[in-house]
Enzyme design. Structure first.
Site, PDB file in Angstrom:
ATOM      1  N   LYS A 202       0.740  -1.237   0.241  1.00  0.00           N
ATOM      2  CA  LYS A 202      -0.081   0.431  -0.291  1.00  0.00           C
ATOM      3  C   LYS A 202       0.605   0.993   0.163  1.00  0.00           C
ATOM      4  O   LYS A 202       2.011   0.856   0.337  1.00  0.00           O
ATOM      5  CB  LYS A 202      -1.724  -0.284   1.055  1.00  0.00           C
ATOM      6  CG  LYS A 202      -0.534   0.037   2.635  1.00  0.00           C
ATOM      7  CD  LYS A 202      -1.513   0.300   3.460  1.00  0.00           C
ATOM      8  CE  LYS A 202      -1.562   2.104   4.073  1.00  0.00           C
ATOM      9  NZ  LYS A 202      -1.145   2.679   5.217  1.00  0.00           N
TER      10      LYS A 202
ATOM     11  N   LYS B 122      -4.365   7.921  16.432  1.00  0.00           N
ATOM     12  CA  LYS B 122      -3.384   7.914  16.107  1.00  0.00           C
ATOM     13  C   LYS B 122      -3.120   8.299  18.081  1.00  0.00           C
ATOM     14  O   LYS B 122      -3.311   9.795  18.103  1.00  0.00           O
ATOM     15  CB  LYS B 122      -1.841   9.041  15.963  1.00  0.00           C
ATOM     16  CG  LYS B 122      -1.383   7.677  13.934  1.00  0.00           C
ATOM     17  CD  LYS B 122      -0.321   7.275  13.761  1.00  0.00           C
ATOM     18  CE  LYS B 122      -0.172   6.620  12.793  1.00  0.00           C
ATOM     19  NZ  LYS B 122       0.319   5.418  12.638  1.00  0.00           N
TER      20      LYS B 122
ATOM     21  N   ASP C 115      -3.011  -5.718   1.538  1.00  0.00           N
ATOM     22  CA  ASP C 115      -3.887  -4.741   3.137  1.00  0.00           C
ATOM     23  C   ASP C 115      -3.413  -5.705   3.995  1.00  0.00           C
ATOM     24  O   ASP C 115      -3.682  -7.002   3.735  1.00  0.00           O
ATOM     25  CB  ASP C 115      -5.118  -4.567   2.790  1.00  0.00           C
ATOM     26  CG  ASP C 115      -5.688  -3.949   3.708  1.00  0.00           C
ATOM     27  OD1 ASP C 115      -4.877  -3.833   5.259  1.00  0.00           O
ATOM     28  OD2 ASP C 115      -6.565  -3.190   3.476  1.00  0.00           O
ATOM     29  N   HIS C 116      -1.996  -4.824   4.701  1.00  0.00           N
ATOM     30  CA  HIS C 116      -2.002  -6.957   6.176  1.00  0.00           C
ATOM     31  C   HIS C 116      -3.248  -6.551   7.091  1.00  0.00           C
ATOM     32  O   HIS C 116      -2.963  -7.773   7.788  1.00  0.00           O
ATOM     33  CB  HIS C 116      -0.189  -5.589   6.546  1.00  0.00           C
ATOM     34  CG  HIS C 116      -0.938  -4.618   7.476  1.00  0.00           C
ATOM     35  ND1 HIS C 116      -0.696  -3.362   6.994  1.00  0.00           N
ATOM     36  CD2 HIS C 116      -0.592  -4.771   8.994  1.00  0.00           C
ATOM     37  CE1 HIS C 116      -1.240  -2.752   8.226  1.00  0.00           C
ATOM     38  NE2 HIS C 116      -0.804  -3.612   9.543  1.00  0.00           N
TER      39      HIS C 116
ATOM     40  N   HIS D 192      -8.032  -0.307   5.595  1.00  0.00           N
ATOM     41  CA  HIS D 192      -7.781  -1.661   6.501  1.00  0.00           C
ATOM     42  C   HIS D 192      -9.451  -1.259   7.006  1.00  0.00           C
ATOM     43  O   HIS D 192     -10.094  -2.631   7.054  1.00  0.00           O
ATOM     44  CB  HIS D 192      -7.258  -1.054   7.620  1.00  0.00           C
ATOM     45  CG  HIS D 192      -5.768  -0.857   7.413  1.00  0.00           C
ATOM     46  ND1 HIS D 192      -5.070  -2.049   6.624  1.00  0.00           N
ATOM     47  CD2 HIS D 192      -4.372   0.158   7.948  1.00  0.00           C
ATOM     48  CE1 HIS D 192      -3.792  -1.126   6.330  1.00  0.00           C
ATOM     49  NE2 HIS D 192      -3.447  -0.440   7.069  1.00  0.00           N
TER      50      HIS D 192
ATOM     51  N   GLU E 224      -4.460   3.387  17.526  1.00  0.00           N
ATOM     52  CA  GLU E 224      -3.368   3.541  17.540  1.00  0.00           C
ATOM     53  C   GLU E 224      -2.579   4.408  19.513  1.00  0.00           C
ATOM     54  O   GLU E 224      -3.244   5.283  19.256  1.00  0.00           O
ATOM     55  CB  GLU E 224      -2.287   3.858  16.759  1.00  0.00           C
ATOM     56  CG  GLU E 224      -2.851   2.314  16.171  1.00  0.00           C
ATOM     57  CD  GLU E 224      -1.708   2.468  14.649  1.00  0.00           C
ATOM     58  OE1 GLU E 224      -0.390   2.274  14.039  1.00  0.00           O
ATOM     59  OE2 GLU E 224      -1.666   3.771  13.702  1.00  0.00           O
TER      60      GLU E 224
END
Ligand code: BG6
Length: 495
Positions: free
Chosen positions: A148, A330, A177-178, A240, A216
């Site tokens: 990505k 974040k 897309d992990h 994601h 996150e």
């Protein structure tokens, strides 16, 4: 798989190779999942040779492999590592790459080219590979893994996909897309379609709304330069989070085949109600954590969002009038990714409730990370009372059922699938483009002077208060079902 396989990593001196690819490939080797004869050829601009590459990767393994391994295992694996220094846009260097590959392979071999470079090199690399005939072979597999981001908006994603498709067949392209490689994300399909009890209630008749939180704790760190030009909507939502939405909302596929599954996901993305410019302010919130602009690499007056929350609707028979609330950011209070399905309340109040108490709905919490598992919250009678009820939590944790070390890194599964040509967990061109089609108008409205303002939030909080308001105006609140709160419903902004 054939007996000889070459894995060529473009951008082999970069962060992704150190942190993710090398640990993943090493573990696949330890598990004997890569065929006997294979070579991993790193290609990047840094002037290393094989020995230096092996030393670098050894340091990366020490730092980033989350599993125990012996030095003998490493030594054996490192014999498969090679390196060639070259420029991503220099044809002569690609010719040298071709010669090196032939020399290493010493006969016919399958090849997997992994593009772990900055996105601007994706197309030039694939074009040069195509011109030199390196990605075409009648007998052997030629696969290309693309990291990505797939573009930065619809137009650039289309341009990239068209460019890729001019050189490669779609079956040769593996867009990563992990999140799809995470064990707990794969489990969404198993949970929904390997059990008979959930699917009958998985619809608008029983579900009040769905929430997806991807929080996150970290800030932008050393990626500030990249992140400041991107923001959380592009970084997390376009890929994601929309993939998670698709997995939660999709219809049962005809079978467990890559195309059958991806067709169903595509139908969900197609059914997402587009957000018109006049609606953006009422269904979206964007925020930036305090202190972000002081970070090295961030523009002093940056308007980049580090937090976003959205209300999304899916216009189909299953999900009409069931909102999906999505949030990610974040520098939030905790790292956690979870999906909460809130069911409707019972139709009548049979048991007495204390004054000002509302009936509690059942909630199914799917904890994607870090404490992978599933929680089902339901009402139970408090012992030694006439009919008092309280919410209790029925829990499943991966670590309890399958052991602490049962969950492999997402990249391990994805590398293996790409090597084997299984595209189930990879994104097709159409899905990436449909996602941008939804995201682009929001980004455009955020840029316009009439768009919703950029709000700010304290690092370590749960985001701006406006994110609370987004749900409060629908008489709902954000839910945490996993983690420290362990089954408690809380509205983190105010509790
Ligand atoms: C990446 C984003 O795709 O996902 C990063 O670019 C983010 O900004 C990361 O930190 C989160 O991944 P995970 O697996 O830690 O949730």
């Amino acid at each position: 798989m054939t007996e000889t396989t070459s894995i060529i990593i473009f951008g082999a001196s970069g962060d992704l190779t150190h942190r993710k690819l090398l640990p993943a490939l090493f573990n696949l080797f330890r598990k004997k999942r890569i065929p006997g004869k294979f070579q991993i050829l790193g290609f990047a601009t840094r002037a290393w040779d094989d020995d230096q590459f092996r030393l670098e990767m050894e340091a990366a393994a020490t730092k980033f492999c989350s599993y125990d391994y012996s030095y003998d295992e490493w030594l054996e694996f490192s014999q498969h590592l090679y390196y060639l220094s070259g420029n991503f846009t220099n044809r002569d260097d690609f010719q040298a790459l071709a010669a090196r590959l032939e020399n290493l392979e010493d006969g016919p071999a399958d090849r997997m080219f992994y593009l772990a470079t900055a996105p601007r090199f994706f197309l030039p690399i694939v074009q040069t590979l195509g011109q030199l005939g390196l990605v075409h072979d009648r007998e052997r597999k030629r696969r290309v893994v693309v990291e990505k981001p797939i573009g930065t908006d619809l137009a650039s994603a289309q341009a990239l996909n068209q460019g890729l498709n001019q050189v490669l067949q779609e079956e040769q392209i593996f867009r990563i897309d992990h999140y799809l490689g995470k064990e707990s994300v794969q489990n969404l399909l198993v949970f929904r379609f390997a059990n008979a009890i959930f699917e009958p209630i998985w619809n608008r008749n029983y579900i009040d709304h769905v929430q997806i939180t991807v929080a996150e704790e970290v800030g932008v760190g050393h990626r500030a330069g990249y992140y400041d030009s991107v923001g959380v909507l592009r970084d997390m939502f376009q890929n994601h989070i929309l993939q998670l939405v698709a997995l939660v909302a999709m219809e049962p596929p005809a079978n467990f085949d890559a195309d059958a599954i991806r067709d169903e996901k595509l139908k969900v993305l197609r059914s997402i109600r587009p957000i018109t410019p006049d609606k953006v302010a009422s269904v979206s919130v964007r925020g930036q954590y305090r202190g972000y602009c002081e970070y090295p690499g961030v523009a002093p007056r940056s308007q980049t969002e580090t937090f976003a929350a959205l209300r999304l609707n899916i216009d189909n028979w299953r999900w009409q009038d069931v909102p999906f609330y999505l949030r990610s950011g974040k520098k939030l209070a905790e790292k956690c990714t979870e999906i909460a399905i809130q069911f409707k309340c019972p139709p009548i109040r049979m048991f007495p409730l204390p004054k000002d108490f509302e009936m509690t709905a059942n909630i199914l919490g799917m904890c994607i990370q870090p404490d992978e598992g599933i929680h089902l919250k339901f009402e139970a009678k408090v012992p030694d009372t006439a009919a008092e009820t309280r919410s209790v939590d029925m829990e499943f944790h991966y670590r309890d059922s399958f052991g602490e070390t049962s969950i492999p890194e997402a990249y391990e599964r994805l590398c293996l699938d790409a090597l084997q040509g299984d595209a189930t967990l990879f994104t097709r061109a159409g899905a990436a483009e449909l996602s941008w089609k939804y995201i682009d108008p929001i980004l455009a409205a955020w840029k316009s002077p009439d768009g919703p303002p950029l709000t700010s939030y304290e690092p370590g909080s749960w985001g701006p208060e406006e994110a609370h308001d987004l749900l409060a105006k629908d008489h709902r609140w954000w839910i945490r079902t996993c983690g420290e709160n362990n089954g408690q419903i809380i509205d983190p902004v105010y509790n």
